[in-house]
Enzyme design. Structure first.
Site, PDB file in Angstrom:
ATOM      1  N   ASP A   1     117.317  -7.812  23.316  1.00 51.32           N
ATOM      2  CA  ASP A   1     116.959  -9.221  23.478  1.00 51.32           C
ATOM      3  C   ASP A   1     117.899 -10.134  22.709  1.00 51.32           C
ATOM      4  O   ASP A   1     118.653  -9.691  21.838  1.00 51.32           O
ATOM      5  CB  ASP A   1     115.536  -9.464  22.969  1.00 51.32           C
ATOM      6  CG  ASP A   1     114.481  -8.809  23.843  1.00 51.32           C
ATOM      7  OD1 ASP A   1     114.796  -8.443  24.982  1.00 51.32           O
ATOM      8  OD2 ASP A   1     113.330  -8.668  23.366  1.00 51.32           O
TER       9      ASP A   1
ATOM     10  N   TYR B   1     115.131   2.522  17.123  1.00 50.81           N
ATOM     11  CA  TYR B   1     115.341   1.198  16.539  1.00 50.81           C
ATOM     12  C   TYR B   1     114.920   1.219  15.085  1.00 50.81           C
ATOM     13  O   TYR B   1     114.032   1.973  14.686  1.00 50.81           O
ATOM     14  CB  TYR B   1     114.501   0.143  17.271  1.00 50.81           C
ATOM     15  CG  TYR B   1     115.037  -0.299  18.604  1.00 50.81           C
ATOM     16  CD1 TYR B   1     115.811  -1.455  18.715  1.00 50.81           C
ATOM     17  CD2 TYR B   1     114.768   0.425  19.756  1.00 50.81           C
ATOM     18  CE1 TYR B   1     116.293  -1.875  19.946  1.00 50.81           C
ATOM     19  CE2 TYR B   1     115.242   0.011  20.996  1.00 50.81           C
ATOM     20  CZ  TYR B   1     116.004  -1.143  21.083  1.00 50.81           C
ATOM     21  OH  TYR B   1     116.490  -1.549  22.302  1.00 50.81           O
TER      22      TYR B   1
END
Length: 246
Positions: free
Chosen positions: A54, A112
């Site tokens: 994002d 992540y």
């Protein structure tokens, strides 16, 4: 000669980009890397990434691949690409790979990491969520609650509502929290992630601990398959695509 498939390892500071994926009227990491490769190799290419990040999200280990009609000099190609890229993007590695390798579809696991900082620091500002109250949060409690996510499940409740991905089932294989100095670190690994999923999970876990809620609260959110049931997402700036495993 058949086209040669090349695999890249890319790092970037996502602060000033609209994300990884090419978009109209927006500055993306994928577009910058693609243009640099095309300039250096003097050919049009299709650059495939392991997945999109994002706007504002960073990457330590984004993987991508492209096909070249020419046998490239690895050292000169990396040097040339990096010379054309801004300081916020770097190609760290470039290798020949098998013709059937696809950075997105060949991936087995993605991970992540997310950073929280307790104190103000110019070196943490762009890459962590500063929350002084994180110091008082019980890490063992966060780890206990996080284990609820360690499963194969429909994670619709943690995907952005405008997500165009019909299949919302993911398998989270590892998830944990730990402290390191002034930083609190969150780690998560799964076979795939939905748009906005990691930040929504982080925000929900923090909310659950702050409100002294229990496992049933999170289980009900998962079962609801409704994004409005989960808490606000954590800010993008603390999140890094850490590693893609093949």
């Amino acid at each position: 000669m058949d086209a040669i498939n090349y695999k890249l390892l890319i790092q970037y500071d996502g602060t000033d980009f609209s994300g990884w994926q090419i978009q109209k009227n927006a500055d993306s990491v994928q577009q910058r890397v693609k243009e640099a490769i095309e300039t250096v190799t003097r050919q049009k290419i299709t650059l495939t990434g392991s997945g999109r990040t994002d706007s504002g999200v960073h990457a330590l280990g984004q993987t991508a691949n492209f096909f070249s009609a020419h046998d490239l000099n690895i050292y000169r190609t990396i040097q040339g690409i990096n010379a054309l890229l801004p300081d916020s993007i770097a190609v760290r590695n470039l290798d020949k790979t098998s013709a059937d390798f696809n950075a997105r579809f060949s991936a087995k696991k993605r991970s992540y990491i997310y950073f929280f900082s307790e104190k103000k620091s110019p070196f943490y500002q762009r890459y962590s969520w500063r929350r002084p109250q994180i110091k008082s949060i019980d890490i063992s409690r966060l780890n206990e609650l996080s284990n609820i996510f360690r499963k194969k499940e429909d994670f619709t409740s943690f995907a952005k509502k405008n997500s165009d991905t019909p299949n919302k089932v993911c398998e989270i294989t590892d998830i944990w929290w730990r402290k390191s100095g002034d930083l609190t670190i969150f780690y998560i690994q799964a076979d795939r992630f939905l748009h906005g999923m990691v930040r929504a999970i982080i925000g929900t876990l923090i909310y659950t601990v702050r409100k002294n809620l229990d496992k049933d609260y999170i289980s009900e959110i998962i079962e609801a398959r409704d994004r409005e049931k989960a808490a606000m997402a954590a800010p993008a700036k603390g999140l890094f695509l850490y590693k893609v495993r093949y």
